[in-house]
Design a protein around this motif. Structure first.
Motif, PDB file in Angstrom:
ATOM      1  N   LYS A  97       0.838  -1.207   0.000  1.00 51.39           N
ATOM      2  CA  LYS A  97       0.000   0.000   0.000  1.00 51.39           C
ATOM      3  C   LYS A  97       0.872   1.256   0.000  1.00 51.39           C
ATOM      4  O   LYS A  97       0.666   2.174  -0.794  1.00 51.39           O
ATOM      5  N   GLU A  98       1.857   1.280   0.888  1.00 52.86           N
ATOM      6  CA  GLU A  98       2.724   2.463   0.974  1.00 52.86           C
ATOM      7  C   GLU A  98       3.588   2.633  -0.273  1.00 52.86           C
ATOM      8  O   GLU A  98       3.795   3.752  -0.741  1.00 52.86           O
ATOM      9  N   LEU A  99       4.082   1.544  -0.816  1.00 60.95           N
ATOM     10  CA  LEU A  99       4.883   1.629  -2.043  1.00 60.95           C
ATOM     11  C   LEU A  99       4.026   2.162  -3.194  1.00 60.95           C
ATOM     12  O   LEU A  99       4.488   2.989  -3.980  1.00 60.95           O
ATOM     13  N   ASN A 100       2.791   1.677  -3.291  1.00 57.97           N
ATOM     14  CA  ASN A 100       1.904   2.137  -4.368  1.00 57.97           C
ATOM     15  C   ASN A 100       1.546   3.610  -4.255  1.00 57.97           C
ATOM     16  O   ASN A 100       1.215   4.245  -5.254  1.00 57.97           O
ATOM     17  N   GLU A 101       1.618   4.156  -3.042  1.00 52.88           N
ATOM     18  CA  GLU A 101       1.295   5.572  -2.829  1.00 52.88           C
ATOM     19  C   GLU A 101       2.496   6.494  -3.068  1.00 52.88           C
ATOM     20  O   GLU A 101       2.334   7.713  -3.110  1.00 52.88           O
ATOM     21  N   MET A 102       3.671   5.925  -3.225  1.00 51.02           N
ATOM     22  CA  MET A 102       4.882   6.754  -3.393  1.00 51.02           C
ATOM     23  C   MET A 102       5.009   7.242  -4.837  1.00 51.02           C
ATOM     24  O   MET A 102       4.797   6.462  -5.771  1.00 51.02           O
ATOM     25  N   PRO A 103       5.379   8.494  -5.005  1.00 50.56           N
ATOM     26  CA  PRO A 103       5.626   8.998  -6.359  1.00 50.56           C
ATOM     27  C   PRO A 103       6.795   8.251  -7.011  1.00 50.56           C
ATOM     28  O   PRO A 103       7.733   7.830  -6.346  1.00 50.56           O
ATOM     29  N   ILE A 104       6.713   8.107  -8.314  1.00 48.04           N
ATOM     30  CA  ILE A 104       7.745   7.410  -9.095  1.00 48.04           C
ATOM     31  C   ILE A 104       9.126   8.020  -8.849  1.00 48.04           C
ATOM     32  O   ILE A 104      10.127   7.302  -8.807  1.00 48.04           O
ATOM     33  N   GLU A 105       9.159   9.342  -8.651  1.00 48.15           N
ATOM     34  CA  GLU A 105      10.446  10.019  -8.441  1.00 48.15           C
ATOM     35  C   GLU A 105      11.133   9.524  -7.154  1.00 48.15           C
ATOM     36  O   GLU A 105      12.357   9.442  -7.096  1.00 48.15           O
ATOM     37  N   ILE A 106      10.334   9.225  -6.148  1.00 46.73           N
ATOM     38  CA  ILE A 106      10.906   8.735  -4.889  1.00 46.73           C
ATOM     39  C   ILE A 106      11.310   7.273  -5.028  1.00 46.73           C
ATOM     40  O   ILE A 106      12.374   6.861  -4.560  1.00 46.73           O
ATOM     41  N   LEU A 107      10.467   6.492  -5.701  1.00 43.94           N
ATOM     42  CA  LEU A 107      10.784   5.068  -5.895  1.00 43.94           C
ATOM     43  C   LEU A 107      12.081   4.860  -6.674  1.00 43.94           C
ATOM     44  O   LEU A 107      12.816   3.914  -6.414  1.00 43.94           O
ATOM     45  N   THR A 108      12.340   5.748  -7.620  1.00 41.34           N
ATOM     46  CA  THR A 108      13.483   5.556  -8.520  1.00 41.34           C
ATOM     47  C   THR A 108      14.694   6.430  -8.189  1.00 41.34           C
ATOM     48  O   THR A 108      15.729   6.330  -8.849  1.00 41.34           O
ATOM     49  N   LYS A 109      14.568   7.279  -7.172  1.00 40.67           N
ATOM     50  CA  LYS A 109      15.673   8.165  -6.807  1.00 40.67           C
ATOM     51  C   LYS A 109      16.884   7.346  -6.357  1.00 40.67           C
ATOM     52  O   LYS A 109      16.764   6.434  -5.557  1.00 40.67           O
ATOM     53  N   HIS A 110      18.039   7.682  -6.878  1.00 37.71           N
ATOM     54  CA  HIS A 110      19.265   6.986  -6.509  1.00 37.71           C
ATOM     55  C   HIS A 110      19.690   7.387  -5.095  1.00 37.71           C
ATOM     56  O   HIS A 110      19.868   8.568  -4.812  1.00 37.71           O
ATOM     57  N   LEU A 111      19.804   6.376  -4.244  1.00 35.73           N
ATOM     58  CA  LEU A 111      20.209   6.586  -2.854  1.00 35.73           C
ATOM     59  C   LEU A 111      21.211   5.510  -2.456  1.00 35.73           C
ATOM     60  O   LEU A 111      21.055   4.347  -2.838  1.00 35.73           O
ATOM     61  N   PRO A 112      22.232   5.878  -1.691  1.00 36.88           N
ATOM     62  CA  PRO A 112      23.181   4.848  -1.245  1.00 36.88           C
ATOM     63  C   PRO A 112      22.508   3.858  -0.287  1.00 36.88           C
ATOM     64  O   PRO A 112      21.578   4.206   0.432  1.00 36.88           O
ATOM     65  N   THR A 113      22.987   2.639  -0.326  1.00 38.99           N
ATOM     66  CA  THR A 113      22.527   1.578   0.556  1.00 38.99           C
ATOM     67  C   THR A 113      23.719   1.107   1.375  1.00 38.99           C
ATOM     68  O   THR A 113      24.706   0.633   0.804  1.00 38.99           O
ATOM     69  N   ASN A 114      23.613   1.303   2.683  1.00 37.87           N
ATOM     70  CA  ASN A 114      24.747   1.033   3.586  1.00 37.87           C
ATOM     71  C   ASN A 114      26.021   1.702   3.065  1.00 37.87           C
ATOM     72  O   ASN A 114      27.104   1.127   3.102  1.00 37.87           O
ATOM     73  N   GLY A 115      25.845   2.927   2.542  1.00 40.24           N
ATOM     74  CA  GLY A 115      26.976   3.726   2.087  1.00 40.24           C
ATOM     75  C   GLY A 115      27.469   3.415   0.684  1.00 40.24           C
ATOM     76  O   GLY A 115      28.376   4.073   0.186  1.00 40.24           O
ATOM     77  N   VAL A 116      26.880   2.436   0.020  1.00 41.54           N
ATOM     78  CA  VAL A 116      27.303   2.032  -1.327  1.00 41.54           C
ATOM     79  C   VAL A 116      26.285   2.561  -2.332  1.00 41.54           C
ATOM     80  O   VAL A 116      25.075   2.414  -2.137  1.00 41.54           O
ATOM     81  N   THR A 117      26.760   3.173  -3.413  1.00 43.15           N
ATOM     82  CA  THR A 117      25.852   3.806  -4.369  1.00 43.15           C
ATOM     83  C   THR A 117      25.324   2.857  -5.447  1.00 43.15           C
ATOM     84  O   THR A 117      24.237   3.074  -5.969  1.00 43.15           O
ATOM     85  N   HIS A 118      26.116   1.826  -5.809  1.00 44.30           N
ATOM     86  CA  HIS A 118      25.729   0.917  -6.889  1.00 44.30           C
ATOM     87  C   HIS A 118      25.826  -0.529  -6.402  1.00 44.30           C
ATOM     88  O   HIS A 118      26.708  -0.861  -5.597  1.00 44.30           O
ATOM     89  N   CYS A 119      24.942  -1.368  -6.926  1.00 44.96           N
ATOM     90  CA  CYS A 119      24.995  -2.788  -6.604  1.00 44.96           C
ATOM     91  C   CYS A 119      26.315  -3.355  -7.125  1.00 44.96           C
ATOM     92  O   CYS A 119      26.634  -3.188  -8.307  1.00 44.96           O
ATOM     93  N   PRO A 120      27.085  -4.033  -6.270  1.00 48.02           N
ATOM     94  CA  PRO A 120      28.371  -4.569  -6.725  1.00 48.02           C
ATOM     95  C   PRO A 120      28.228  -5.705  -7.743  1.00 48.02           C
ATOM     96  O   PRO A 120      29.159  -5.972  -8.494  1.00 48.02           O
ATOM     97  N   HIS A 121      27.058  -6.334  -7.809  1.00 45.66           N
ATOM     98  CA  HIS A 121      26.864  -7.459  -8.730  1.00 45.66           C
ATOM     99  C   HIS A 121      26.399  -7.019 -10.103  1.00 45.66           C
ATOM    100  O   HIS A 121      26.753  -7.636 -11.101  1.00 45.66           O
ATOM    101  N   THR A 122      25.590  -5.930 -10.150  1.00 47.21           N
ATOM    102  CA  THR A 122      25.013  -5.501 -11.423  1.00 47.21           C
ATOM    103  C   THR A 122      25.542  -4.154 -11.906  1.00 47.21           C
ATOM    104  O   THR A 122      25.399  -3.828 -13.076  1.00 47.21           O
ATOM    105  N   GLY A 123      26.098  -3.363 -10.986  1.00 44.48           N
ATOM    106  CA  GLY A 123      26.550  -2.021 -11.330  1.00 44.48           C
ATOM    107  C   GLY A 123      25.415  -1.013 -11.416  1.00 44.48           C
ATOM    108  O   GLY A 123      25.632   0.156 -11.731  1.00 44.48           O
ATOM    109  N   ILE A 124      24.191  -1.433 -11.139  1.00 44.75           N
ATOM    110  CA  ILE A 124      23.023  -0.551 -11.208  1.00 44.75           C
ATOM    111  C   ILE A 124      22.969   0.305  -9.937  1.00 44.75           C
ATOM    112  O   ILE A 124      23.195  -0.209  -8.840  1.00 44.75           O
ATOM    113  N   PRO A 125      22.673   1.601 -10.077  1.00 45.15           N
ATOM    114  CA  PRO A 125      22.554   2.456  -8.886  1.00 45.15           C
ATOM    115  C   PRO A 125      21.407   1.980  -7.991  1.00 45.15           C
ATOM    116  O   PRO A 125      20.347   1.593  -8.486  1.00 45.15           O
TER     117      PRO A 125
END
Length: 164
Positions: free
Chosen positions: A105-133
């Motif tokens: 429900k909460e994910l469906n209510e989020m604007p696309i800009e927030i869902l797709t905004k690039h944010l670091p995860t545990n300080g890492v900006t890109h997935c080490p396996h795919t290189g995708i932000p």
């Protein structure tokens, strides 16, 4: 990466949980293989991560802060302890379903800009396996893959232990 499809796929887990309602209690509590968790522990594990997404990750993303995940081992141990605390199968399935449905429900209510905004995860900006932000929708896709991994494990275990 289609956010609507990813969220819909992630939501399918709630429906799949219904297939576990009638299973034998002995199988619910039995490790799926030696040294592994039981189905109840796996379900509690998934619910625990959903709860983390709801209470920690979504608020951080809304505030444009990075995504943080706790130490996996100690976090997963808490889920195992909860599953073996005496909670009934029906109660754990209900709590897990409720958590996932709230998350969807909460994910469906989020604007696309927030869902797709690039944010670091545990300080890492890109997935080490795919290189995708990293972004929230990328993390949701990773969690969907994680669900599918556990669904396959559970399905295989139930097929191997089907006494019909």
């Amino acid at each position: 990466m289609n956010p609507d499809k990813i969220i819909a796929d992630y939501g399918q887990f709630s429906s799949w949980l219904n297939t576990l309602e009638g299973m034998e209690e002995t199988l619910w509590l039995k490790p799926i293989t030696e040294g592994k968790w039981s189905i109840s522990e796996i379900i509690a594990h998934i619910m625990n991560w959903d709860h983390h997404l709801l209470t920690e990750v979504l608020p951080a993303v809304r505030n444009e802060k990075g995504i943080e995940f706790p130490d996996f081992d100690s976090f997963n141990k808490k889920a195992s302890e909860y599953a073996t605390s005496g909670i009934s199968k029906s109660k754990l399935l209900e709590e897990t379903r409720d958590s996932r449905e709230q998350l969807i429900k909460e994910l469906n209510e989020m604007p696309i800009e927030i869902l797709t905004k690039h944010l670091p995860t545990n300080g890492v900006t890109h997935c080490p396996h795919t290189g995708i932000p990293y972004s929230l929708i990328y993390i949701v896709k990773e969690f969907t893959d994680h669900d599918h991994h556990h669904i396959r494990q559970i399905t295989q275990f139930l097929n191997e232990n089907n006494k019909d």
